[in-house]
Enzyme design. Sequence first.
Site, PDB file in Angstrom:
ATOM      1  N   ARG A   1       0.816  -1.215   0.000  1.00 40.60           N
ATOM      2  CA  ARG A   1       0.000   0.000   0.000  1.00 40.60           C
ATOM      3  C   ARG A   1       0.851   1.267   0.000  1.00 40.60           C
ATOM      4  NH1 ARG A   1      -3.283  -1.629   4.938  1.00 40.60           N
ATOM      5  NH2 ARG A   1      -2.062  -3.543   4.919  1.00 40.60           N
TER       6      ARG A   1
ATOM      7  N   GLU B   1       1.656  -5.849  13.260  1.00 43.49           N
ATOM      8  CA  GLU B   1       0.523  -6.105  14.155  1.00 43.49           C
ATOM      9  C   GLU B   1       0.040  -7.539  14.044  1.00 43.49           C
ATOM     10  OE1 GLU B   1      -3.031  -3.795  13.461  1.00 43.49           O
ATOM     11  OE2 GLU B   1      -3.941  -4.466  15.338  1.00 43.49           O
TER      12      GLU B   1
HETATM   13  O1  LIG Z   1       3.329  -0.803  12.054  1.00 40.98           O
HETATM   14  P1  LIG Z   1       3.220  -2.252  11.689  1.00 40.98           P
HETATM   15  O2  LIG Z   1       2.711  -3.092  12.808  1.00 40.98           O
HETATM   16  O3  LIG Z   1       4.506  -2.771  11.132  1.00 40.98           O
HETATM   17  O4  LIG Z   1       2.123  -2.374  10.544  1.00 40.98           O
HETATM   18  C1  LIG Z   1       2.034  -1.502   9.457  1.00 40.98           C
HETATM   19  C2  LIG Z   1       2.203  -2.216   8.165  1.00 40.98           C
HETATM   20  O5  LIG Z   1       1.216  -3.244   8.006  1.00 40.98           O
HETATM   21  C3  LIG Z   1       0.632  -3.146   6.714  1.00 40.98           C
HETATM   22  O6  LIG Z   1       1.400  -3.807   5.763  1.00 40.98           O
HETATM   23  P2  LIG Z   1       1.245  -5.313   5.293  1.00 40.98           P
HETATM   24  O7  LIG Z   1       2.527  -6.009   5.659  1.00 40.98           O
HETATM   25  O8  LIG Z   1      -0.036  -5.879   5.785  1.00 40.98           O
HETATM   26  O9  LIG Z   1       1.336  -5.169   3.723  1.00 40.98           O
HETATM   27  P3  LIG Z   1       0.426  -4.798   2.496  1.00 40.98           P
HETATM   28  O10 LIG Z   1       0.575  -3.309   2.292  1.00 40.98           O
HETATM   29  O11 LIG Z   1       1.094  -5.584   1.421  1.00 40.98           O
HETATM   30  O12 LIG Z   1      -1.005  -5.193   2.748  1.00 40.98           O
HETATM   31  C4  LIG Z   1       0.689  -1.651   6.441  1.00 40.98           C
HETATM   32  O13 LIG Z   1       0.563  -1.383   5.062  1.00 40.98           O
HETATM   33  C5  LIG Z   1       2.032  -1.273   6.996  1.00 40.98           C
HETATM   34  O14 LIG Z   1       3.071  -1.467   6.054  1.00 40.98           O
HETATM   35  N1  LIG Z   2      -5.052  -2.713  11.677  1.00 44.45           N
HETATM   36  C1  LIG Z   2      -4.407  -2.539  10.513  1.00 44.45           C
HETATM   37  N2  LIG Z   2      -5.063  -2.145   9.407  1.00 44.45           N
HETATM   38  C2  LIG Z   2      -4.416  -1.966   8.231  1.00 44.45           C
HETATM   39  N3  LIG Z   2      -3.120  -2.156   8.092  1.00 44.45           N
HETATM   40  C3  LIG Z   2      -2.427  -2.554   9.160  1.00 44.45           C
HETATM   41  N4  LIG Z   2      -1.126  -2.843   9.329  1.00 44.45           N
HETATM   42  C4  LIG Z   2      -0.939  -3.220  10.597  1.00 44.45           C
HETATM   43  N5  LIG Z   2      -2.077  -3.174  11.293  1.00 44.45           N
HETATM   44  C5  LIG Z   2      -3.022  -2.766  10.406  1.00 44.45           C
END
Ligand SMILES: O=P(O)(O)OC[C@H]1O[C@H](OP(=O)(O)OP(=O)(O)O)[C@H](O)[C@@H]1O
Ligand SMILES: Nc1ncnc2[nH]cnc12
Length: 190
Positions: free
Chosen positions: A74, A111
């Site tokens: 994202r 998370e």
């Molecule tokens: O602060 P944190 O606990 O590290 O979480 C934040 C991250 O989690 C999600 O990524 P995800 O790995 O789900 O990737 P995506 O964008 O491919 O869905 C979001 O886009 C952040 O990069």
């Molecule tokens: N609750 C949440 N929603 C979307 N992206 C995330 N990445 C980590 N936690 C998330």
Amino acid sequence: MSTPLPAAARNGADAAALWRARIRDVPDHPRPGVVFKDITPLLADAEAFGTAVEAFADIVARHDVQAVLGLEARGFILGAPVALRTGIGFVPARKAGKLPGPVHREAYQLEYGTAEVEVQHDALAPGQRVLVLDDVLATGGTAGAAIRLVRRCGAEPVAFAVLLELGFLGGRERLAADFPDLPVEALLTS
Ligand SMILES: O=P(O)(O)OC[C@H]1O[C@H](OP(=O)(O)OP(=O)(O)O)[C@H](O)[C@@H]1O
Ligand SMILES: Nc1ncnc2[nH]cnc12
């Protein structure tokens, strides 16, 4: 189709209200107990998406940024238009195994799991001023890994910018402990 909002929302509080209205809570995704913040309605609304890009562009200008590093996936969607809008380059930080050539790699927890992220050795120039950009700041694991990768390339992380900070998960505090002088810029906090 998005739910219509009254009047055009273009700046400041109006823009923030529009972004908030276009982020959807999805309970128990991707696993039970997590309330997932889904930004797809915001991306589907050109005004919401466009004003968010403009707000990130202001952050680029304030920190005299020379490259935007976006996090898969994202962070790519938000970061690439910000780089184009501000006339600087975009650098992808990808999940492990996707980028060709020599890479720096960092493992981290987020998370709802663990992951590894990589940046190519030559993606950034020594001393280059880099904005790390993502959609959500939760625990700060992902952001911390990206900031470390920028440093391992010899470049300078000058700020971390995010669309939505989930304050209750303590990401800002974790980043402050690990990177005391690094500004964290959130367009929205919840
Ligand atoms: O602060 P944190 O606990 O590290 O979480 C934040 C991250 O989690 C999600 O990524 P995800 O790995 O789900 O990737 P995506 O964008 O491919 O869905 C979001 O886009 C952040 O990069
Ligand atoms: N609750 C949440 N929603 C979307 N992206 C995330 N990445 C980590 N936690 C998330």
